[in-house]
Write an enzyme that holds these catalytic residues in place. Structure first.
Site, PDB file in Angstrom:
ATOM      1  N   LEU A  65       9.038 -38.869  -6.055  1.00 16.14           N
ATOM      2  CA  LEU A  65       8.744 -39.554  -7.315  1.00 16.14           C
ATOM      3  C   LEU A  65       8.404 -41.027  -7.129  1.00 16.14           C
ATOM      4  CD1 LEU A  65      11.753 -37.935  -9.177  1.00 16.14           C
ATOM      5  CD2 LEU A  65       9.345 -37.366  -9.559  1.00 16.14           C
ATOM      6  N   GLY A  66       7.912 -41.408  -5.958  1.00 10.18           N
ATOM      7  CA  GLY A  66       7.506 -42.785  -5.725  1.00 10.18           C
ATOM      8  C   GLY A  66       8.652 -43.767  -5.872  1.00 10.18           C
ATOM      9  N   GLU A  84      -4.839 -29.147   4.637  1.00  7.31           N
ATOM     10  CA  GLU A  84      -6.041 -29.774   5.175  1.00  7.31           C
ATOM     11  C   GLU A  84      -6.678 -28.945   6.294  1.00  7.31           C
ATOM     12  OE1 GLU A  84      -5.143 -34.489   4.220  1.00  7.31           O
ATOM     13  OE2 GLU A  84      -4.861 -33.774   6.260  1.00  7.31           O
ATOM     14  N   GLY A 137      -1.567 -48.872   8.008  1.00 11.58           N
ATOM     15  CA  GLY A 137      -1.966 -47.706   8.777  1.00 11.58           C
ATOM     16  C   GLY A 137      -1.161 -46.477   8.413  1.00 11.58           C
ATOM     17  N   GLY A 179      -1.252 -33.603   9.032  1.00 12.03           N
ATOM     18  CA  GLY A 179      -0.580 -32.862  10.091  1.00 12.03           C
ATOM     19  C   GLY A 179      -0.119 -33.769  11.212  1.00 12.03           C
ATOM     20  N   GLY A 204       4.536 -40.207   2.229  1.00  5.31           N
ATOM     21  CA  GLY A 204       4.950 -38.832   1.990  1.00  5.31           C
ATOM     22  C   GLY A 204       5.099 -38.042   3.275  1.00  5.31           C
ATOM     23  N   ASP A 205       4.207 -38.277   4.238  1.00  6.32           N
ATOM     24  CA  ASP A 205       4.293 -37.582   5.520  1.00  6.32           C
ATOM     25  C   ASP A 205       5.536 -38.015   6.295  1.00  6.32           C
ATOM     26  OD1 ASP A 205       1.860 -36.383   4.922  1.00  6.32           O
ATOM     27  OD2 ASP A 205       0.713 -37.966   5.909  1.00  6.32           O
ATOM     28  N   ASN A 240       0.372 -37.024  11.138  1.00  8.72           N
ATOM     29  CA  ASN A 240       1.420 -37.925  10.650  1.00  8.72           C
ATOM     30  C   ASN A 240       2.776 -37.233  10.605  1.00  8.72           C
ATOM     31  OD1 ASN A 240      -0.574 -39.859  10.229  1.00  8.72           O
ATOM     32  ND2 ASN A 240      -0.801 -39.361   8.060  1.00  8.72           N
TER      33      ASN A 240
END
Length: 301
Positions: A218-219, A137, A284, A40, A248-249, A42
């Site tokens: 998909l990375g 989360e 980080g 959240g 992803g965030d 991020n």
């Protein structure tokens, strides 16, 4: 129009290791760094850095007040964050290996102390057409989604970490899904293996949720988008990854941020891809999220 990210706030303990610790193994780490984190937090920072009015709602313990300072420095409004006196802030134990991959152990803490009263008080500040960004989360997710839907908010769901709770949510209310191939397979009840057909996977998701837009990350292969009007592939930008923790965030924040700033879907996807490419070159979670100026200046090598 503004965006509310109602999500987790964590203190991240990041250990640099040669490899992920195995069952029964005691492993010495090369270093320990403490960062602000939580999906959240991020995503709120990424949204704010993407240039949109961003509010964060959630809960922390007294030990997490520095998280509020970091969000405020990034431009996030934190008036909807509750500070609990008898509950610790959520935290994460993160192993970061020499390949730049990570594995994460979560402790929910204050993130699992959300109440219906808190949800109602927060949503009073928002109106039809505003965006609500959610992850998995915090608790009270079903109630939060139901009340936000009644108010006419646009719901964005990043169903991570994926677990059995997701299937119990009112997923029919979601306007945008942002998820990876494993999460997509789990939502559909499929076992996604190497070499899967990503086009068929996105089509299956769109068929299952016909009123939602689907973003499949998909990375190294980039991402894919599909809704009722269009579908396309977004290639990745090649960089040397040091830490993928908040990739992803960052993508989520810049994609939704781009839409709110009036970008087309294709423009927002490209901007999000550039932002996440920059993020993985840094250590980080939230400290790795780039500014809008950095993303706009990103050059393809």
């Amino acid at each position: 129009m503004k965006v509310l990210c109602f999500g987790s706030l964590n203190i991240d303990y990041t250990y640099k290791v040669d490899h992920f610790v195995k069952k029964g193994e005691t492993l010495s780490s090369e270093s320990l760094q403490v960062f602000s984190g939580g999906k959240g937090l991020n995503q709120s920072i990424a949204l704010a850095k993407a240039g949109v009015e961003t509010w964060h709602a959630g809960s922390i313990g007294e030990d997490g007040r520095f998280l509020l300072e970091q969000m405020e420095e990034a431009g996030v409004n934190t008036q909807c964050v509750t500070v609990l006196k008898e509950t610790r802030t959520g935290n994460a134990i993160i192993q970061n290996d020499k390949e730049g991959d990570n594995c994460i152990l979560l402790y929910g803490g204050a993130n699992q102390a959300i109440t219906e009263v808190q949800v109602d008080q927060v949503l009073e500040r928002f109106e039809k057409g505003d965006f609500l960004v959610l992850q998995n989360e915090i608790n009270e997710m079903s109630y939060l989604m139901e009340q936000a839907h009644k108010k006419g908010l646009k719901l964005v769901l990043n169903p991570s970490p994926m677990n059995e709770k997701i299937q119990k949510l009112p997923l029919e209310y979601v306007d945008y899904f942002l998820l990876n191939e494993i999460e997509a397979g789990q939502i559909l009840g499929q076992d996604v293996r190497e070499g899967f057909d990503k086009e068929k996977l996105t089509q299956a998701l769109q068929k299952c949720f016909p009123h939602a837009a689907i973003v499949l990350t998909l990375g190294e292969e980039g991402s894919a988008y599909i809704d009722r009007r269009e579908s396309f592939q977004q290639p990745a930008y090649k960089v040397k990854a040091l830490d993928t923790t908040a990739a992803g965030d960052t993508f989520t924040g810049y994609f939704i941020g781009g839409l709110l700033r009036g970008q087309t879907v294709r423009e927002a996807m490209d901007m999000a891809t550039k932002a996440s490419a920059i993020a993985v070159t840094r250590l980080g979670a939230s400290p790795s999220i780039p500014s809008l100026a950095e993303v706009e200046a990103f050059k393809v090598s």
